[in-house]
Write a protein that holds these residues in place. Sequence first.
Motif, PDB file in Angstrom:
ATOM      1  N   ASN A  74     -14.683  38.349  -0.303  1.00  0.00           N
ATOM      2  CA  ASN A  74     -15.153  38.302  -1.542  1.00  0.00           C
ATOM      3  C   ASN A  74     -14.844  36.500  -2.008  1.00  0.00           C
ATOM      4  O   ASN A  74     -14.268  35.874  -2.627  1.00  0.00           O
ATOM      5  CB  ASN A  74     -12.642  38.637  -2.376  1.00  0.00           C
ATOM      6  CG  ASN A  74     -12.725  39.554  -2.571  1.00  0.00           C
ATOM      7  OD1 ASN A  74     -11.928  40.748  -1.764  1.00  0.00           O
ATOM      8  ND2 ASN A  74     -13.483  40.266  -3.950  1.00  0.00           N
ATOM      9  N   TYR A  75     -16.402  36.683  -1.509  1.00  0.00           N
ATOM     10  CA  TYR A  75     -16.613  34.747  -1.666  1.00  0.00           C
ATOM     11  C   TYR A  75     -17.923  34.708  -1.448  1.00  0.00           C
ATOM     12  O   TYR A  75     -17.925  36.148  -1.047  1.00  0.00           O
ATOM     13  CB  TYR A  75     -16.277  33.392  -0.546  1.00  0.00           C
ATOM     14  CG  TYR A  75     -15.664  34.601   0.718  1.00  0.00           C
ATOM     15  CD1 TYR A  75     -17.750  34.025   1.665  1.00  0.00           C
ATOM     16  CD2 TYR A  75     -15.060  35.738   1.209  1.00  0.00           C
ATOM     17  CE1 TYR A  75     -17.684  34.366   2.855  1.00  0.00           C
ATOM     18  CE2 TYR A  75     -15.874  35.215   3.220  1.00  0.00           C
ATOM     19  CZ  TYR A  75     -16.814  34.915   4.007  1.00  0.00           C
ATOM     20  OH  TYR A  75     -16.855  35.506   4.679  1.00  0.00           O
ATOM     21  N   SER A  76     -18.195  34.309  -2.092  1.00  0.00           N
ATOM     22  CA  SER A  76     -19.826  33.537  -1.563  1.00  0.00           C
ATOM     23  C   SER A  76     -19.841  32.220  -1.215  1.00  0.00           C
ATOM     24  O   SER A  76     -19.391  31.516  -1.398  1.00  0.00           O
ATOM     25  CB  SER A  76     -20.982  33.880  -2.482  1.00  0.00           C
ATOM     26  OG  SER A  76     -22.249  33.797  -2.491  1.00  0.00           O
ATOM     27  N   VAL A  77     -20.798  31.885   0.119  1.00  0.00           N
ATOM     28  CA  VAL A  77     -20.982  30.398   0.244  1.00  0.00           C
ATOM     29  C   VAL A  77     -22.609  29.734  -0.061  1.00  0.00           C
ATOM     30  O   VAL A  77     -23.258  30.032   0.479  1.00  0.00           O
ATOM     31  CB  VAL A  77     -20.481  30.147   1.900  1.00  0.00           C
ATOM     32  CG1 VAL A  77     -20.371  29.373   2.394  1.00  0.00           C
ATOM     33  CG2 VAL A  77     -19.218  30.507   1.715  1.00  0.00           C
ATOM     34  N   THR A  78     -22.567  29.163  -0.904  1.00  0.00           N
ATOM     35  CA  THR A  78     -23.975  27.776  -0.693  1.00  0.00           C
ATOM     36  C   THR A  78     -23.111  26.670   0.354  1.00  0.00           C
ATOM     37  O   THR A  78     -22.940  25.602  -0.468  1.00  0.00           O
ATOM     38  CB  THR A  78     -24.135  27.955  -2.602  1.00  0.00           C
ATOM     39  OG1 THR A  78     -24.016  28.640  -3.081  1.00  0.00           O
ATOM     40  CG2 THR A  78     -25.021  26.755  -2.871  1.00  0.00           C
ATOM     41  N   THR A  79     -24.352  26.365   0.913  1.00  0.00           N
ATOM     42  CA  THR A  79     -24.637  25.215   1.405  1.00  0.00           C
ATOM     43  C   THR A  79     -25.997  24.586   1.010  1.00  0.00           C
ATOM     44  O   THR A  79     -27.599  24.602   0.956  1.00  0.00           O
ATOM     45  CB  THR A  79     -25.136  25.461   3.067  1.00  0.00           C
ATOM     46  OG1 THR A  79     -24.497  26.436   3.633  1.00  0.00           O
ATOM     47  CG2 THR A  79     -25.279  24.429   3.444  1.00  0.00           C
ATOM     48  N   ILE A  92     -17.945  27.131  -2.076  1.00  0.00           N
ATOM     49  CA  ILE A  92     -17.301  28.584  -1.487  1.00  0.00           C
ATOM     50  C   ILE A  92     -16.554  29.060  -3.062  1.00  0.00           C
ATOM     51  O   ILE A  92     -16.062  28.609  -3.750  1.00  0.00           O
ATOM     52  CB  ILE A  92     -16.274  28.631   0.043  1.00  0.00           C
ATOM     53  CG1 ILE A  92     -16.459  27.833   0.557  1.00  0.00           C
ATOM     54  CG2 ILE A  92     -15.849  30.004  -0.249  1.00  0.00           C
ATOM     55  CD1 ILE A  92     -15.838  28.033   1.820  1.00  0.00           C
ATOM     56  N   ASP A  93     -17.894  29.793  -3.951  1.00  0.00           N
ATOM     57  CA  ASP A  93     -17.256  30.542  -4.703  1.00  0.00           C
ATOM     58  C   ASP A  93     -16.539  31.745  -4.619  1.00  0.00           C
ATOM     59  O   ASP A  93     -17.098  32.582  -3.927  1.00  0.00           O
ATOM     60  CB  ASP A  93     -18.901  31.379  -5.614  1.00  0.00           C
ATOM     61  CG  ASP A  93     -19.276  30.019  -5.802  1.00  0.00           C
ATOM     62  OD1 ASP A  93     -18.805  29.097  -6.956  1.00  0.00           O
ATOM     63  OD2 ASP A  93     -20.227  29.829  -5.760  1.00  0.00           O
ATOM     64  N   ILE A  94     -14.770  31.532  -5.125  1.00  0.00           N
ATOM     65  CA  ILE A  94     -14.375  32.633  -4.638  1.00  0.00           C
ATOM     66  C   ILE A  94     -15.009  33.762  -5.889  1.00  0.00           C
ATOM     67  O   ILE A  94     -15.219  33.538  -7.267  1.00  0.00           O
ATOM     68  CB  ILE A  94     -12.583  32.636  -5.203  1.00  0.00           C
ATOM     69  CG1 ILE A  94     -12.977  31.316  -4.115  1.00  0.00           C
ATOM     70  CG2 ILE A  94     -12.658  33.529  -4.847  1.00  0.00           C
ATOM     71  CD1 ILE A  94     -12.318  31.572  -2.555  1.00  0.00           C
ATOM     72  N   TRP A 148      -6.458  33.893  -5.486  1.00  0.00           N
ATOM     73  CA  TRP A 148      -5.523  32.741  -4.855  1.00  0.00           C
ATOM     74  C   TRP A 148      -5.371  33.639  -3.478  1.00  0.00           C
ATOM     75  O   TRP A 148      -5.261  32.364  -2.594  1.00  0.00           O
ATOM     76  CB  TRP A 148      -4.057  32.335  -5.380  1.00  0.00           C
ATOM     77  CG  TRP A 148      -4.425  31.403  -7.068  1.00  0.00           C
ATOM     78  CD1 TRP A 148      -4.318  32.441  -8.451  1.00  0.00           C
ATOM     79  CD2 TRP A 148      -4.975  30.106  -6.742  1.00  0.00           C
ATOM     80  NE1 TRP A 148      -4.168  30.673  -9.422  1.00  0.00           N
ATOM     81  CE2 TRP A 148      -4.812  29.491  -8.397  1.00  0.00           C
ATOM     82  CE3 TRP A 148      -4.655  29.511  -6.310  1.00  0.00           C
ATOM     83  CZ2 TRP A 148      -4.104  28.509  -8.165  1.00  0.00           C
ATOM     84  CZ3 TRP A 148      -4.994  27.873  -6.134  1.00  0.00           C
ATOM     85  CH2 TRP A 148      -5.532  27.709  -7.301  1.00  0.00           C
ATOM     86  N   MET A 149      -5.156  34.169  -3.129  1.00  0.00           N
ATOM     87  CA  MET A 149      -4.955  34.948  -1.595  1.00  0.00           C
ATOM     88  C   MET A 149      -6.732  34.883  -0.731  1.00  0.00           C
ATOM     89  O   MET A 149      -6.374  34.179   0.386  1.00  0.00           O
ATOM     90  CB  MET A 149      -4.944  36.530  -1.823  1.00  0.00           C
ATOM     91  CG  MET A 149      -4.627  36.824  -0.294  1.00  0.00           C
ATOM     92  SD  MET A 149      -4.245  38.823  -0.153  1.00  0.00           S
ATOM     93  CE  MET A 149      -6.396  39.041  -1.143  1.00  0.00           C
ATOM     94  N   GLU A 150      -7.635  34.865  -1.456  1.00  0.00           N
ATOM     95  CA  GLU A 150      -8.815  34.356  -1.143  1.00  0.00           C
ATOM     96  C   GLU A 150      -8.652  33.067  -0.266  1.00  0.00           C
ATOM     97  O   GLU A 150      -8.855  33.242   0.476  1.00  0.00           O
ATOM     98  CB  GLU A 150     -10.375  35.188  -2.036  1.00  0.00           C
ATOM     99  CG  GLU A 150     -11.178  34.957  -0.841  1.00  0.00           C
ATOM    100  CD  GLU A 150     -11.159  36.250  -0.070  1.00  0.00           C
ATOM    101  OE1 GLU A 150     -12.104  36.007   0.914  1.00  0.00           O
ATOM    102  OE2 GLU A 150     -10.458  37.463  -0.008  1.00  0.00           O
TER     103      GLU A 150
END
Length: 180
Positions: A74-79, A92-94, A148-150
Motif C-alpha cells: 500500500n505504498y509507492s516510492v519515488t526517488t 513515499i505515496d501511501i 495511517w497504519m501504513e
Amino acid sequence: MLKRKYGDRPGWQRVDEKQYAQTYLETTEFKGYVTLVKTIKVSKPLFVNYGGTENVCIVGDGYSWLQHFPLNENYSVTTMFDPEGRIIQWYIDICKEIGVEDQIPWMDDLYLDLIVLPTGEIYEKDADELEDAYIKGWIDKPLYDLAWMELKKLKRLIEENQFQLIKLSKEHKEIVESQY
C-alpha cells in the motif's frame, strides 16, 4: 475520489521532453514494477521547501524520477535524482492499491505521503487532504485507517534503517536505465 497516478506520468505539464523506461523485478528484496522518467527539457523547474531546507529543486532539465510499484503493498516510492545522479529525496505515496493498465503500472493515491531526505529527515505530508477526503465521504473508515497504519509502519521502518527500497534506489535506477 482517489487519484490514479501512472508510472509514465502522462500529461506532466512542466515537462516538455522526457524519456521513459520500466521493468519488472522479482528479487528477495523487491517484487514489482520500477519506472524511470528522465526529464530532458522542462518549461519551469519545480522547487520545494521542507523544514530547514529551502528551494530544493526536484524537477529540472536532466532530472530523473525512479518509481517503485511494489506488488501487494500500500505504498509507492519515488526517488528523485539530480542531473549528476545524486538523490534529492524519496517521496513515499501511501496508496489503496497498485495495478497495471496497458502495461503501465499505476497506483491509487491515498493522500498521505512521507518525504525522506538524504540527511535522514522525515516529513509527513497531506494529512489534511486525508482528513478532508474522509469527512467528504470520498474514502471510508477502513481506508482512512489503512492510510495511517501504513504511514506509521513505513516511518518506523525508515527510522530503524529497515526500509529496503531506500537502499536499493541507485541499483534499481541502473537496471531500469539499461532499458533505454
